[in-house]
Design a protein around this motif. Structure first.
Motif, PDB file in Angstrom:
ATOM      1  N   ASN A  24      -5.109   4.973  10.895  1.00 54.15           N
ATOM      2  CA  ASN A  24      -3.945   4.017  10.201  1.00 54.15           C
ATOM      3  C   ASN A  24      -3.472   2.937  11.182  1.00 54.15           C
ATOM      4  OD1 ASN A  24      -3.187   4.935   7.497  1.00 54.15           O
ATOM      5  ND2 ASN A  24      -2.547   6.948   8.568  1.00 54.15           N
ATOM      6  N   LEU A  36     -10.774   4.300   6.253  1.00 53.52           N
ATOM      7  CA  LEU A  36     -10.130   4.659   5.281  1.00 53.52           C
ATOM      8  C   LEU A  36     -10.317   3.980   3.734  1.00 53.52           C
ATOM      9  CD1 LEU A  36      -6.549   4.715   6.902  1.00 53.52           C
ATOM     10  CD2 LEU A  36      -7.747   6.715   5.918  1.00 53.52           C
ATOM     11  N   LYS A  65      -6.548  10.640   9.985  1.00 52.77           N
ATOM     12  CA  LYS A  65      -5.939   9.741   9.474  1.00 52.77           C
ATOM     13  C   LYS A  65      -4.857   9.056  10.225  1.00 52.77           C
ATOM     14  CE  LYS A  65      -2.747   9.186   5.462  1.00 52.77           C
ATOM     15  NZ  LYS A  65      -2.044   9.864   4.374  1.00 52.77           N
ATOM     16  N   GLY A 120      -5.666   7.146   0.649  1.00 54.21           N
ATOM     17  CA  GLY A 120      -5.981   8.532   1.516  1.00 54.21           C
ATOM     18  C   GLY A 120      -7.083   9.001   2.025  1.00 54.21           C
ATOM     19  N   ILE A 164     -11.092   9.225   3.021  1.00 56.56           N
ATOM     20  CA  ILE A 164     -11.748   8.720   4.166  1.00 56.56           C
ATOM     21  C   ILE A 164     -13.246   8.710   3.849  1.00 56.56           C
ATOM     22  CG2 ILE A 164     -12.195   9.174   6.782  1.00 56.56           C
ATOM     23  CD1 ILE A 164      -9.688  11.088   6.977  1.00 56.56           C
TER      24      ILE A 164
END
Length: 248
Positions: free
Chosen positions: A219, A103, A215, A111, A113
């Motif tokens: 995360n 990220l 994501k 947000g 990548i």
């Protein structure tokens, strides 16, 4: 007496089986190695089923164990170390090149990548962060192996120091296809130190098509805002491995 003997043998066997799963890295890998389905291995592990004599003998042959000892005595730390030493973990299990994803730390690109490339040559490693078809940052250095981890100690004259720490790949995979690691890299904002997840893959991943999946993998997910440490679990690494494995 017969029932008690069976209970004792089952208890020792399930304990030793869990140790072998830890050694192999995942339940899936052990099932593949000893030639049974993952569902059947789960039943062995829970004590709902007991393997045939052929399966027991095969397990003992693979790990150079005595059958009577394997079903009557729990494996010690020395036993596990002996098994590990008998299995080669060489850097030739790596492909020459892997794609990697992490990220963005830039607030204006929150947000997003990033995509990069890791190249492996023996105990040497090269990490390049891409911007389109161009190289934005490039690091190089050594791979250091410890009992459970691999550490990439990398450096760039222009961009400073970069570390990548990962769980040691399964020792019995013919080739490492990828998984999760921790990336320690100065962020773009005033070169502040930053720790984040890095997904390594032998397949290039379309960041648009797989944005939500990527994501979710990348995360840090916490049940509370208060935490004592951040660590990478074998479970997360296995989930990432399974995600890569199912890609076309």
């Amino acid at each position: 007496m017969k029932n008690t003997l069976y209970e004792d043998i089952t208890k020792v066997f399930t304990y030793n089986l869990k140790k072998l799963i830890q050694l192999e890295g995942t339940q899936k890998q052990l099932a593949k190695k000893i030639g049974v389905s993952e569902d059947l291995l789960s039943k062995y592990k829970s004590g709902d089923a007991f393997p045939s004599i052929e399966t027991l003998l095969f397990i003992c042959k693979i790990y150079n164990l005595q059958l009577d000892r394997f079903i009557s005595q729990t494996l010690s730390a020395v036993d596990i170390e002996t098994i590990e030493k008998g299995i080669d973990l060489e850097t030739n299990m790596f492909d020459k090149q892997y794609y990697c994803y992490f990220l963005s730390t830039n607030i204006s690109k929150e947000g997003a990548i990033h995509e990069g490339i890791i190249e492996v040559d023996g105990d040497k490693a090269f990490f390049k962060i891409l911007f389109g078809n161009s190289i934005m940052k490039s690091f190089s250095g050594n791979i250091i192996t410890s009992e459970k981890l691999l550490s990439f100690n990398l450096y760039s004259r222009e961009d400073g120091i970069c570390y990548i720490n990962m769980i040691k790949p399964n020792v019995n995979k013919e080739n490492y296809i990828g998984g999760l690691s921790l990336l320690f890299l100065p962020s773009d904002a005033n070169s502040k130190p930053c720790c984040q997840k890095l997904l390594i893959s032998n397949k290039r991943i379309d960041r648009t098509d797989y944005y939500e999946a990527l994501k979710n993998i990348l995360n840090f997910q916490l049940d509370t805002n208060n935490f004592g440490n951040i660590k990478l679990s074998s479970y997360e690494d296995e989930k990432a491995y399974n995600f890569i494995e199912q890609l076309d």
